[in-house]
Design a protein around this motif. Structure first.
Motif, PDB file in Angstrom:
ATOM      1  N   ARG A   1       0.867  -0.948   0.328  1.00 19.63           N
ATOM      2  CA  ARG A   1       0.164   0.317  -0.062  1.00 19.63           C
ATOM      3  C   ARG A   1       1.227   1.105  -0.084  1.00 19.63           C
ATOM      4  NH1 ARG A   1      -4.749  -1.899   3.570  1.00 19.63           N
ATOM      5  NH2 ARG A   1      -5.974  -3.357   2.324  1.00 19.63           N
ATOM      6  N   ALA A   2       2.294   1.431   0.647  1.00 21.80           N
ATOM      7  CA  ALA A   2       2.848   2.398   0.620  1.00 21.80           C
ATOM      8  C   ALA A   2       2.638   2.653  -0.653  1.00 21.80           C
ATOM      9  CB  ALA A   2       4.113   2.519   1.859  1.00 21.80           C
ATOM     10  N   ARG A   3       4.048   1.715  -1.478  1.00 24.20           N
ATOM     11  CA  ARG A   3       4.405   1.890  -2.237  1.00 24.20           C
ATOM     12  C   ARG A   3       3.222   2.190  -2.748  1.00 24.20           C
ATOM     13  NH1 ARG A   3       6.213  -4.472  -5.142  1.00 24.20           N
ATOM     14  NH2 ARG A   3       4.313  -4.832  -5.483  1.00 24.20           N
ATOM     15  N   ARG A   4       2.516   2.029  -3.348  1.00 22.72           N
ATOM     16  CA  ARG A   4       1.469   2.173  -4.379  1.00 22.72           C
ATOM     17  C   ARG A   4       1.196   3.878  -3.836  1.00 22.72           C
ATOM     18  NH1 ARG A   4      -4.288  -0.176  -2.325  1.00 22.72           N
ATOM     19  NH2 ARG A   4      -4.093   1.649  -0.433  1.00 22.72           N
ATOM     20  N   GLY A   5       1.010   3.899  -3.099  1.00 27.23           N
ATOM     21  CA  GLY A   5       1.149   5.678  -2.312  1.00 27.23           C
ATOM     22  C   GLY A   5       1.727   6.162  -3.604  1.00 27.23           C
ATOM     23  N   LEU A   6       3.328   5.625  -2.867  1.00 30.90           N
ATOM     24  CA  LEU A   6       4.789   6.455  -3.860  1.00 30.90           C
ATOM     25  C   LEU A   6       4.748   6.957  -5.331  1.00 30.90           C
ATOM     26  CD1 LEU A   6       6.833   5.066  -1.609  1.00 30.90           C
ATOM     27  CD2 LEU A   6       5.640   8.165  -0.983  1.00 30.90           C
ATOM     28  N   ALA A   7       3.715   5.945  -5.778  1.00 30.30           N
ATOM     29  CA  ALA A   7       3.859   6.083  -7.745  1.00 30.30           C
ATOM     30  C   ALA A   7       3.013   7.051  -8.153  1.00 30.30           C
ATOM     31  CB  ALA A   7       3.390   4.884  -8.171  1.00 30.30           C
ATOM     32  N   PRO A   8       1.930   6.981  -7.209  1.00 27.88           N
ATOM     33  CA  PRO A   8       0.839   8.295  -8.258  1.00 27.88           C
ATOM     34  C   PRO A   8       1.983   9.721  -7.723  1.00 27.88           C
ATOM     35  CG  PRO A   8      -0.998   7.578  -6.912  1.00 27.88           C
ATOM     36  CD  PRO A   8       0.693   6.690  -6.381  1.00 27.88           C
ATOM     37  N   GLU A   9       2.330   9.315  -6.404  1.00 30.22           N
ATOM     38  CA  GLU A   9       2.907  11.204  -5.940  1.00 30.22           C
ATOM     39  C   GLU A   9       4.713  11.655  -7.271  1.00 30.22           C
ATOM     40  OE1 GLU A   9       6.256  12.579  -2.335  1.00 30.22           O
ATOM     41  OE2 GLU A   9       4.648  10.950  -1.954  1.00 30.22           O
ATOM     42  N   GLY A  10       5.012  10.081  -7.895  1.00 29.81           N
ATOM     43  CA  GLY A  10       6.026  10.378  -8.512  1.00 29.81           C
ATOM     44  C   GLY A  10       5.719  10.711  -9.870  1.00 29.81           C
ATOM     45  N   TYR A  11       4.384  10.516 -10.207  1.00 31.16           N
ATOM     46  CA  TYR A  11       3.456  10.615 -12.034  1.00 31.16           C
ATOM     47  C   TYR A  11       3.294  11.850 -11.360  1.00 31.16           C
ATOM     48  CZ  TYR A  11       1.077  10.513 -15.412  1.00 31.16           C
ATOM     49  OH  TYR A  11       0.466  10.637 -16.876  1.00 31.16           O
ATOM     50  N   ARG A  12       2.848  12.259 -10.356  1.00 30.42           N
ATOM     51  CA  ARG A  12       2.170  13.396 -10.589  1.00 30.42           C
ATOM     52  C   ARG A  12       3.760  14.830 -10.686  1.00 30.42           C
ATOM     53  NH1 ARG A  12      -0.899  12.647  -6.702  1.00 30.42           N
ATOM     54  NH2 ARG A  12       0.274  12.633  -5.348  1.00 30.42           N
ATOM     55  N   ALA A  13       4.782  14.300 -10.399  1.00 32.63           N
ATOM     56  CA  ALA A  13       6.184  15.596 -10.200  1.00 32.63           C
ATOM     57  C   ALA A  13       6.393  15.327 -11.934  1.00 32.63           C
ATOM     58  CB  ALA A  13       6.737  14.847  -9.507  1.00 32.63           C
ATOM     59  N   LEU A  14       6.684  14.239 -12.780  1.00 31.55           N
ATOM     60  CA  LEU A  14       7.033  14.032 -13.990  1.00 31.55           C
ATOM     61  C   LEU A  14       5.730  14.883 -14.778  1.00 31.55           C
ATOM     62  CD1 LEU A  14       6.929  10.514 -14.336  1.00 31.55           C
ATOM     63  CD2 LEU A  14       9.220  11.991 -14.952  1.00 31.55           C
ATOM     64  N   ARG A  15       4.329  15.012 -14.553  1.00 30.98           N
ATOM     65  CA  ARG A  15       3.511  15.272 -15.251  1.00 30.98           C
ATOM     66  C   ARG A  15       3.538  17.059 -14.932  1.00 30.98           C
ATOM     67  NH1 ARG A  15       0.522  14.066 -19.507  1.00 30.98           N
ATOM     68  NH2 ARG A  15      -1.321  15.579 -18.438  1.00 30.98           N
ATOM     69  N   GLU A  16       3.819  17.793 -14.200  1.00 28.97           N
ATOM     70  CA  GLU A  16       3.292  18.942 -13.958  1.00 28.97           C
ATOM     71  C   GLU A  16       5.000  19.604 -12.498  1.00 28.97           C
ATOM     72  OE1 GLU A  16       1.433  18.664  -9.739  1.00 28.97           O
ATOM     73  OE2 GLU A  16      -0.288  17.368 -10.498  1.00 28.97           O
ATOM     74  N   GLY A  17       6.378  19.259 -13.812  1.00 27.56           N
ATOM     75  CA  GLY A  17       7.648  20.123 -13.532  1.00 27.56           C
ATOM     76  C   GLY A  17       7.398  21.136 -14.562  1.00 27.56           C
ATOM     77  N   PRO A  18       8.145  21.868 -13.960  1.00 26.79           N
ATOM     78  CA  PRO A  18       8.387  23.293 -15.524  1.00 26.79           C
ATOM     79  C   PRO A  18       9.274  22.514 -16.775  1.00 26.79           C
ATOM     80  CG  PRO A  18      10.004  23.336 -13.609  1.00 26.79           C
ATOM     81  CD  PRO A  18       9.206  21.811 -13.452  1.00 26.79           C
ATOM     82  N   ASP A  19       9.380  21.770 -16.459  1.00 29.31           N
ATOM     83  CA  ASP A  19      10.387  21.195 -17.778  1.00 29.31           C
ATOM     84  C   ASP A  19       9.445  19.701 -18.057  1.00 29.31           C
ATOM     85  OD1 ASP A  19      11.582  20.153 -20.291  1.00 29.31           O
ATOM     86  OD2 ASP A  19      12.933  21.283 -19.917  1.00 29.31           O
ATOM     87  N   ILE A  20       8.697  19.134 -18.914  1.00 30.61           N
ATOM     88  CA  ILE A  20       8.404  17.423 -18.145  1.00 30.61           C
ATOM     89  C   ILE A  20       9.186  17.353 -19.191  1.00 30.61           C
ATOM     90  CG2 ILE A  20       6.775  16.419 -19.012  1.00 30.61           C
ATOM     91  CD1 ILE A  20       4.404  18.589 -19.048  1.00 30.61           C
ATOM     92  N   ALA A  21       9.232  17.596 -20.338  1.00 33.22           N
ATOM     93  CA  ALA A  21      10.874  16.328 -20.840  1.00 33.22           C
ATOM     94  C   ALA A  21      11.818  16.179 -20.017  1.00 33.22           C
ATOM     95  CB  ALA A  21      11.138  17.397 -21.965  1.00 33.22           C
ATOM     96  N   ALA A  22      12.564  17.345 -19.563  1.00 35.31           N
ATOM     97  CA  ALA A  22      13.728  17.268 -18.509  1.00 35.31           C
ATOM     98  C   ALA A  22      13.266  16.374 -17.552  1.00 35.31           C
ATOM     99  CB  ALA A  22      14.674  18.654 -18.483  1.00 35.31           C
ATOM    100  N   VAL A  23      12.815  16.296 -16.443  1.00 28.69           N
ATOM    101  CA  VAL A  23      12.065  16.012 -15.978  1.00 28.69           C
ATOM    102  C   VAL A  23      11.533  14.204 -16.096  1.00 28.69           C
ATOM    103  CG1 VAL A  23      10.386  15.681 -13.580  1.00 28.69           C
ATOM    104  CG2 VAL A  23      10.955  17.589 -14.737  1.00 28.69           C
ATOM    105  N   LEU A  24      11.271  13.583 -17.181  1.00 31.42           N
ATOM    106  CA  LEU A  24      10.513  12.513 -17.784  1.00 31.42           C
ATOM    107  C   LEU A  24      12.123  11.788 -18.277  1.00 31.42           C
ATOM    108  CD1 LEU A  24       8.816  10.347 -18.524  1.00 31.42           C
ATOM    109  CD2 LEU A  24       8.778  11.250 -20.930  1.00 31.42           C
TER     110      LEU A  24
END
Length: 145
Positions: free
Chosen positions: A47-70
């Motif tokens: 459950r803990a890892r399931r909760g962390l994955a969306p947090e990391g995904y949001r960081a990918l999607r909401e970063g100022p430079d999505i291509a660089a973050v990806l």
């Protein structure tokens, strides 16, 4: 698993926040579920890892430079799995590649009118070596390769 079970062998890197992708030990500390841990502990870790994955995904999607973050995520994921590449190569050669080669050879033989390999068919039953183990996408029963 068409790729010889590689997702369950660790080739699928979860989209965790960057701080957990720093090195294999840090990543394993939040993703590995010890088979010998009590059931309640296994569920807690899953459950803990399931909760962390969306947090990391949001960081990918909401970063100022999505291509660089990806691209940074891709580099981190590649570094995490690099130590296991030789093991995966062997798994692939023994599994998916061997099965594809056997299928190609049988197809070629059929095209030539050779059906002798059909007489080699057998029926067998396999029982799982483990039941209800946590996998990447939930619980699974494990069969020997």
């Amino acid at each position: 698993m068409r790729n010889s079970g590689l997702p369950e062998a660790g080739d699928a890197v979860l989209t965790l926040p960057p701080r957990y992708l720093a090195d294999p030990q840090t990543y394993a500390a939040v993703t590995a579920i010890p088979a010998d841990a009590p059931e309640a502990e296994q569920v807690r870790i899953a459950r803990a890892r399931r909760g962390l994955a969306p947090e990391g995904y949001r960081a990918l999607r909401e970063g100022p430079d999505i291509a660089a973050v990806l691209a940074a995520f891709h580099r981190a994921a590649a570094a995490l799995v690099r130590p296991r590449l030789a093991e995966w190569r062997e798994r692939r050669l023994r599994g998916a590649r061997a099965a594809a080669q056997a299928t190609a050879e049988q197809s070629d033989r059929l095209a030539d009118g050779d059906v002798s390999h059909l007489a080699e068919a057998v029926v067998r039953a396999e029982e799982p070596s483990a039941y209800g183990k946590f996998g990447r996408c939930g619980r699974l029963d494990v069969y020997r390769a």
